[in-house]
Motif scaffolding. Structure first.
Motif, PDB file in Angstrom:
ATOM      1  N   GLN A   6       0.858  -1.178   0.000  1.00  0.00           N
ATOM      2  CA  GLN A   6       0.000   0.000   0.000  1.00  0.00           C
ATOM      3  C   GLN A   6       0.896   1.231   0.000  1.00  0.00           C
ATOM      4  O   GLN A   6       1.799   1.327   0.828  1.00  0.00           O
ATOM      5  CB  GLN A   6      -0.864  -0.061   1.271  1.00  0.00           C
ATOM      6  N   TYR A   8       1.045   4.887   0.879  1.00  0.00           N
ATOM      7  CA  TYR A   8       0.368   5.967   1.583  1.00  0.00           C
ATOM      8  C   TYR A   8       1.080   7.295   1.350  1.00  0.00           C
ATOM      9  O   TYR A   8       2.260   7.328   1.003  1.00  0.00           O
ATOM     10  CB  TYR A   8       0.392   5.713   3.096  1.00  0.00           C
ATOM     11  N   ALA A  42      -1.357   8.751   7.918  1.00  0.00           N
ATOM     12  CA  ALA A  42      -1.239   7.990   6.671  1.00  0.00           C
ATOM     13  C   ALA A  42      -2.573   8.047   5.934  1.00  0.00           C
ATOM     14  O   ALA A  42      -3.608   7.671   6.476  1.00  0.00           O
ATOM     15  CB  ALA A  42      -0.879   6.540   6.977  1.00  0.00           C
ATOM     16  N   LEU A  44      -4.712   7.577   1.953  1.00  0.00           N
ATOM     17  CA  LEU A  44      -4.765   7.165   0.545  1.00  0.00           C
ATOM     18  C   LEU A  44      -5.446   8.241  -0.292  1.00  0.00           C
ATOM     19  O   LEU A  44      -5.589   8.092  -1.492  1.00  0.00           O
ATOM     20  CB  LEU A  44      -5.551   5.848   0.412  1.00  0.00           C
ATOM     21  N   ARG A  45      -5.883   9.325   0.357  1.00  0.00           N
ATOM     22  CA  ARG A  45      -6.648  10.360  -0.349  1.00  0.00           C
ATOM     23  C   ARG A  45      -6.060  11.754  -0.115  1.00  0.00           C
ATOM     24  O   ARG A  45      -6.726  12.635   0.449  1.00  0.00           O
ATOM     25  CB  ARG A  45      -8.117  10.336   0.117  1.00  0.00           C
ATOM     26  N   THR A 130     -11.765   2.901  16.458  1.00  0.00           N
ATOM     27  CA  THR A 130     -11.522   1.898  15.413  1.00  0.00           C
ATOM     28  C   THR A 130     -10.166   2.048  14.703  1.00  0.00           C
ATOM     29  O   THR A 130      -9.904   1.344  13.732  1.00  0.00           O
ATOM     30  CB  THR A 130     -12.647   1.957  14.355  1.00  0.00           C
ATOM     31  N   GLY A 136      -0.886   1.674   8.699  1.00  0.00           N
ATOM     32  CA  GLY A 136      -0.462   3.074   8.570  1.00  0.00           C
ATOM     33  C   GLY A 136       0.395   3.507   9.747  1.00  0.00           C
ATOM     34  O   GLY A 136       1.241   2.753  10.229  1.00  0.00           O
ATOM     35  N   THR A 141      -6.034  11.312   9.714  1.00  0.00           N
ATOM     36  CA  THR A 141      -6.589  12.655   9.636  1.00  0.00           C
ATOM     37  C   THR A 141      -8.040  12.581   9.191  1.00  0.00           C
ATOM     38  O   THR A 141      -8.418  11.722   8.409  1.00  0.00           O
ATOM     39  CB  THR A 141      -5.732  13.584   8.759  1.00  0.00           C
ATOM     40  N   VAL A 143     -11.494  13.614   7.559  1.00  0.00           N
ATOM     41  CA  VAL A 143     -12.155  14.356   6.481  1.00  0.00           C
ATOM     42  C   VAL A 143     -13.608  13.887   6.401  1.00  0.00           C
ATOM     43  O   VAL A 143     -13.940  12.994   5.620  1.00  0.00           O
ATOM     44  CB  VAL A 143     -11.425  14.148   5.132  1.00  0.00           C
ATOM     45  N   ASP A 146     -15.848  13.309   3.091  1.00  0.00           N
ATOM     46  CA  ASP A 146     -15.558  12.263   2.109  1.00  0.00           C
ATOM     47  C   ASP A 146     -15.209  10.899   2.688  1.00  0.00           C
ATOM     48  O   ASP A 146     -15.069   9.944   1.936  1.00  0.00           O
ATOM     49  CB  ASP A 146     -14.439  12.740   1.183  1.00  0.00           C
TER      50      ASP A 146
HETATM   51  B1  A2H Z   1      -8.061   7.752   4.462  1.00  0.00           B
HETATM   52  P1  A2H Z   1      -6.564   0.962   3.818  1.00  0.00           P
HETATM   53 CL1  A2H Z   1     -11.333  11.257   2.823  1.00  0.00          CL
HETATM   54  N1  A2H Z   1      -6.778   2.523  11.254  1.00  0.00           N
HETATM   55  O1  A2H Z   1      -7.605   9.139   4.515  1.00  0.00           O
HETATM   56  C1  A2H Z   1      -7.937   2.812  10.603  1.00  0.00           C
HETATM   57  N2  A2H Z   1      -8.000   3.568   9.489  1.00  0.00           N
HETATM   58  C2  A2H Z   1      -6.852   4.036   8.996  1.00  0.00           C
HETATM   59  C3  A2H Z   1      -5.605   3.779   9.612  1.00  0.00           C
HETATM   60  C4  A2H Z   1      -5.601   2.985  10.793  1.00  0.00           C
HETATM   61  N3  A2H Z   1      -4.456   2.696  11.446  1.00  0.00           N
HETATM   62  N4  A2H Z   1      -4.642   4.393   8.902  1.00  0.00           N
HETATM   63  C5  A2H Z   1      -5.247   5.021   7.883  1.00  0.00           C
HETATM   64  N5  A2H Z   1      -6.584   4.817   7.928  1.00  0.00           N
HETATM   65  C6  A2H Z   1      -7.633   5.337   7.020  1.00  0.00           C
HETATM   66  C7  A2H Z   1      -8.666  10.084   4.201  1.00  0.00           C
HETATM   67  C8  A2H Z   1      -9.732   9.227   3.585  1.00  0.00           C
HETATM   68  C9  A2H Z   1      -9.418   7.886   3.699  1.00  0.00           C
HETATM   69  C10 A2H Z   1     -10.898   9.620   2.937  1.00  0.00           C
HETATM   70  C11 A2H Z   1     -11.727   8.659   2.406  1.00  0.00           C
HETATM   71  C12 A2H Z   1     -11.408   7.313   2.528  1.00  0.00           C
HETATM   72  C13 A2H Z   1     -10.240   6.913   3.176  1.00  0.00           C
HETATM   73  C14 A2H Z   1      -9.115  10.819   5.430  1.00  0.00           C
HETATM   74  N6  A2H Z   1      -9.357   9.983   6.542  1.00  0.00           N
HETATM   75  O2  A2H Z   1      -9.876   5.621   3.307  1.00  0.00           O
HETATM   76  O3  A2H Z   1      -7.166  -0.041   4.721  1.00  0.00           O
HETATM   77  C15 A2H Z   1      -7.178   6.522   6.229  1.00  0.00           C
HETATM   78  O4  A2H Z   1      -8.294   7.295   5.814  1.00  0.00           O
HETATM   79  C16 A2H Z   1     -10.707   4.630   2.739  1.00  0.00           C
HETATM   80  C17 A2H Z   1      -9.896   3.625   1.994  1.00  0.00           C
HETATM   81  O5  A2H Z   1      -5.054   0.993   3.876  1.00  0.00           O
HETATM   82  C18 A2H Z   1      -6.616   5.960   4.926  1.00  0.00           C
HETATM   83  O6  A2H Z   1      -7.037   6.873   3.894  1.00  0.00           O
HETATM   84  O7  A2H Z   1      -7.132   0.867   2.462  1.00  0.00           O
HETATM   85  C19 A2H Z   1      -7.284   4.624   4.816  1.00  0.00           C
HETATM   86  O8  A2H Z   1      -7.912   4.333   6.078  1.00  0.00           O
HETATM   87  C20 A2H Z   1      -6.323   3.497   4.508  1.00  0.00           C
HETATM   88  O9  A2H Z   1      -7.086   2.317   4.445  1.00  0.00           O
END
Ligand code: A2H
Length: 256
Positions: A6, A8, A42, A44-45, A130, A136, A141, A143, A146
């Motif tokens: 992944q 990040y 960390a 992905l967005r 959760t 990560g 952070t 948001v 979204d």
């Molecule tokens: B994302 P994947 Cl706007 N525990 O960033 C739970 N969730 C975690 C994490 C952890 N230790 N580390 C990262 N994440 C979140 C932005 C975002 C994200 C948006 C929409 C969707 C989204 C703002 N939060 O993720 O399991 C982080 O939130 C949905 C895929 O590695 C990171 O990206 O696929 C995402 O989960 C990484 O998830």
């Protein structure tokens, strides 16, 4: 843990003011003099960073502060620090000197700068039950426009501030539209949380579904509503926002 690699974006949220519980601990920590401390989230967005309203830690997860070089220290899980050291993100030849260790709960209320966020005075560190220690950096952070997980969590925090020992207004920074999609309008997360009747951050299955729907629709159909890449497709804007953050020293690539 995920088998697929992944990639990040590690977003650097500079600590502006430590919360009450962290103050004493930080004051008695040696080796921090002259260093800026950044919480590393960390994501992905990266293109959604305009909409940050707070930043989450797992209250029961272990965190540390790790010296990066003579100017900076990063706050994340020890597991993430080890990975970063392997990736030569720290200037210590594969080592990651740890200056402090504590549980996430200590950080609640700390004020950080969220890069690109419309909230220029900073955002607060808040608890998210959760957050996984195994993914990560352990810093997520928030948001809420979204991310359904983020939206469900801030709604819950604002409903029960006493229970979470936070100030209600920390969870109530304005949520602004940053991406529009044909199916879910200008704020996909609140739309989907309502549509799927999600009432709590613990509605795991429904949240997983909402997350999947929001992610796909945002990536393939989303149009930016804000920032340098306003009116551009999300697919195109995503790497540009990331490069901009990296170029300004506000983010770096983090793999796991
Ligand atoms: B994302 P994947 Cl706007 N525990 O960033 C739970 N969730 C975690 C994490 C952890 N230790 N580390 C990262 N994440 C979140 C932005 C975002 C994200 C948006 C929409 C969707 C989204 C703002 N939060 O993720 O399991 C982080 O939130 C949905 C895929 O590695 C990171 O990206 O696929 C995402 O989960 C990484 O998830």
């Amino acid at each position: 843990e995920a088998v697929n690699p992944q990639e990040y974006t590690g977003v650097k949220l500079e600590v502006l003011e430590w919360g009450n519980d962290a103050k004493d601990l930080i004051a008695s920590t040696k080796g921090l003099e002259g260093l800026k401390v950044y919480m590393v989230a960390a994501t992905l967005r990266p293109e959604t960073m305009y909409g940050q309203t707070c930043c989450f830690v797992g209250p029961k997860i272990d965190y540390g502060i790790f010296k990066v070089n003579d100017k900076e220290a990063y706050l994340c899980t020890p597991r993430a620090a080890r990975n970063m050291a392997f990736q030569r993100i720290f200037e210590h030849d594969g080592k990651f000197p740890q200056l402090a260790s504590f549980q996430g709960s200590v950080l609640i209320g700390t004020l950080v700068n969220a890069p690109l966020s419309v909230h220029k005075d900073g955002v607060r560190i808040l608890p998210m039950e959760t957050v996984l220690a195994t993914k990560g950096t352990g810093v997520v952070t928030c948001v809420p426009s979204d991310s359904p997980d983020d939206y469900a969590t801030v709604m819950d925090l604002a409903k029960k501030p006493e229970y979470y020992k936070i100030q209600k207004e920390w969870a109530e920074l304005e949520i602004v539209p940053i991406i529009k999609t044909p199916s879910y309008g200008e704020m996909s997360a609140p739309y989907l949380v309502k549509e799927l009747k999600i009432n709590s951050p613990k509605d795991k299955d429904a949240l997983a579904k909402a997350k999947e729907l929001a992610y796909k629709e945002g990536f393939y159909q989303g149009i930016m509503l804000i920032g340098d890449y306003k009116d551009m497709e999300v697919q195109k804007a995503k790497p540009l926002v990331r490069e901009k953050l990296i170029g300004q020293g506000l983010a770096f690539v983090y793999n796991e």
